[in-house]
Design a protein around this motif. Structure first.
Motif, mmCIF file in Angstrom:
data_model
loop_
_atom_site.group_PDB
_atom_site.id
_atom_site.type_symbol
_atom_site.label_atom_id
_atom_site.label_comp_id
_atom_site.label_asym_id
_atom_site.label_seq_id
_atom_site.Cartn_x
_atom_site.Cartn_y
_atom_site.Cartn_z
ATOM 1 N N PRO A 153 -17.116 -18.885 5.565
ATOM 2 C CA PRO A 153 -17.055 -18.403 7.056
ATOM 3 C C PRO A 153 -15.941 -17.762 7.631
ATOM 4 N N THR A 154 -15.020 -18.267 6.937
ATOM 5 C CA THR A 154 -13.734 -17.795 7.717
ATOM 6 C C THR A 154 -12.855 -16.797 6.621
ATOM 7 N N SER A 155 -13.667 -16.223 5.716
ATOM 8 C CA SER A 155 -13.027 -15.137 4.960
ATOM 9 C C SER A 155 -12.367 -14.023 5.833
ATOM 10 N N THR A 156 -11.482 -13.326 5.275
ATOM 11 C CA THR A 156 -11.239 -12.217 5.863
ATOM 12 C C THR A 156 -11.861 -10.974 5.692
ATOM 13 N N SER A 157 -13.048 -11.244 4.580
ATOM 14 C CA SER A 157 -14.019 -9.892 4.096
ATOM 15 C C SER A 157 -15.110 -10.113 5.072
ATOM 16 N N PRO A 158 -15.419 -9.111 6.135
ATOM 17 C CA PRO A 158 -16.774 -9.334 6.677
ATOM 18 C C PRO A 158 -18.146 -9.068 5.822
ATOM 19 N N ALA A 159 -17.741 -8.316 4.709
ATOM 20 C CA ALA A 159 -18.782 -8.059 3.921
ATOM 21 C C ALA A 159 -19.143 -9.306 2.938
ATOM 22 N N LEU A 160 -18.131 -9.951 2.342
ATOM 23 C CA LEU A 160 -18.343 -11.180 1.743
ATOM 24 C C LEU A 160 -18.900 -12.217 2.673
ATOM 25 N N THR A 162 -20.853 -11.770 5.163
ATOM 26 C CA THR A 162 -22.343 -11.445 5.606
ATOM 27 C C THR A 162 -23.060 -11.703 4.455
ATOM 28 N N THR A 163 -22.774 -11.427 3.114
ATOM 29 C CA THR A 163 -23.351 -11.486 1.871
ATOM 30 C C THR A 163 -23.534 -12.778 1.640
ATOM 31 N N ILE A 164 -22.649 -13.568 1.439
ATOM 32 C CA ILE A 164 -22.781 -14.852 0.987
ATOM 33 C C ILE A 164 -23.653 -15.862 2.003
ATOM 34 N N SER A 165 -23.658 -15.459 3.250
ATOM 35 C CA SER A 165 -24.537 -16.197 4.365
ATOM 36 C C SER A 165 -25.942 -15.807 3.846
ATOM 37 N N LEU A 237 -23.409 -5.442 0.582
ATOM 38 C CA LEU A 237 -23.514 -6.041 -0.574
ATOM 39 C C LEU A 237 -22.538 -5.326 -1.675
ATOM 40 N N ASP A 238 -22.418 -4.149 -1.951
ATOM 41 C CA ASP A 238 -21.431 -3.469 -2.754
ATOM 42 C C ASP A 238 -20.031 -3.863 -2.353
ATOM 43 N N ASP A 239 -19.647 -3.736 -1.078
ATOM 44 C CA ASP A 239 -18.406 -3.965 -0.450
ATOM 45 C C ASP A 239 -17.986 -5.470 -0.936
ATOM 46 N N ALA A 240 -18.947 -6.431 -0.682
ATOM 47 C CA ALA A 240 -18.559 -7.653 -1.160
ATOM 48 C C ALA A 240 -18.251 -7.733 -2.832
ATOM 49 N N LEU A 241 -19.050 -7.061 -3.507
ATOM 50 C CA LEU A 241 -18.886 -7.164 -5.023
ATOM 51 C C LEU A 241 -17.485 -6.432 -5.217
ATOM 52 N N THR A 242 -17.005 -5.482 -4.511
ATOM 53 C CA THR A 242 -15.708 -4.541 -4.766
ATOM 54 C C THR A 242 -14.678 -5.677 -4.386
ATOM 55 N N TYR A 243 -14.969 -6.268 -3.042
ATOM 56 C CA TYR A 243 -13.766 -7.242 -2.798
ATOM 57 C C TYR A 243 -13.772 -8.285 -3.800
ATOM 58 N N LEU A 244 -14.635 -8.920 -4.349
ATOM 59 C CA LEU A 244 -14.574 -9.917 -5.146
ATOM 60 C C LEU A 244 -13.693 -9.702 -6.289
ATOM 61 N N ASN A 245 -13.802 -8.231 -6.759
ATOM 62 C CA ASN A 245 -13.000 -7.831 -7.750
ATOM 63 C C ASN A 245 -11.832 -7.097 -7.769
#
Length: 269
Positions: A153-160, A162-165, A237-245
């Protein structure tokens, strides 16, 4: 839609061991937390000759570690689905296929009962934890570990965020998984009559190529269609996956809370 009289459970459809890529997903999760789990077990004094039960054994990594550490002791690796359970080359592991919620396996007298990332996935989690405690011998130890989303919930990535929530909500709605169940620890162990109860937290870093980044990637890709059905936008979702990698990603998401306690020794007559 899931039936209210026969609700879907972990492994019925989502995360079935025969699903493509499930071995890779579970393998990444195991690597992310294996050192933490074995450190907890070592601190409890696991030693040669112990009789151990690994509930929800999955791929069998902890079962194999226990078998090596306790030999010539015996280890029972129990899972509802044993399709990924690897015990090759170890003669002191017994594989038991059983549903700990609906079956009544005749189990008792263990020096250690271990369950990792199991209770959080079961609607009957409180009753099962109490049952696990009854399978200990006097003086035996129960170690349970489950996830807690302490940092997404405090990640700097909004996409992550939203996706994980969306992921946690979808899994709760569909299979009854509770990502933050472990935040009730250690109270259920105290309620089960255990003593010497304590808790600990492990929170691995997410970075490109890390086991946790690999697990989250496999996790999200595997349930992509279900996530999009919740209304999550595919670009997010795709932005979150990009961020993770991404090469420069260093972040925190979910961790593991472990709780342990000991069955009191029987009073002398």
């Amino acid at each position: 839609m899931t039936s209210t009289t026969n609700p879907e459970r972990y492994g019925d459809r989502l995360f079935r061991h025969s699903n493509e890529g499930e071995d890779k997903r579970l393998g990444a999760l195991t690597r992310a937390f294996h050192a933490a789990s074995t450190a907890r077990l070592t601190a409890l004094g696991v030693q040669p000759g112990w009789r151990c039960l690994d509930v929800g054994a999955g791929t069998g990594v902890i079962s194999r570690w226990l078998a090596g550490t306790t030999a010539p002791g015996q280890v029972i690796a129990l899972d509802r689905d044993t399709g990924l359970l690897d015990t090759a080359g170890l003669t002191n592991i017994t594989v038991l296929q059983a549903d700990v919620v609906n079956d009544t396996p005749d189990l008792a007298g263990f020096d250690l009962v271990h369950a990792r990332f199991l209770l959080m996935h079961l609607r009957e989690r409180e009753a099962l934890l109490a049952k696990l405690a009854t399978w200990l011998r006097p003086g035996g130890w129960l170690l349970v570990s489950d996830a807690a989303d302490l940092a997404t919930p405090t990640s700097t990535s909004p996409a992550l965020r939203t996706t994980i929530s969306s992921l946690w909500k979808m899994l709760n709605d569909s299979i009854g998984m509770e990502i933050n169940y472990s935040r009730v620890y250690p109270r259920p162990l105290l309620n089960a009559g255990l003593t010497n109860v304590d808790i600990g937290v492990d929170l691995p870093v997410v970075r490109a190529g890390s086991p946790l980044a690999e697990f989250l990637t496999e996790h999200l890709v595997g349930v992509r269609s279900q996530l999009l059905e919740t209304g999550l936008h595919p670009d997010i979702l795709d932005d979150a996956l990009t961020y993770l990698n991404a090469a420069d990603t260093i972040d925190l998401t979910f961790g593991m809370i472990s709780a342990w306690g000991q069955r009191p020794a029987e009073a002398s007559p």
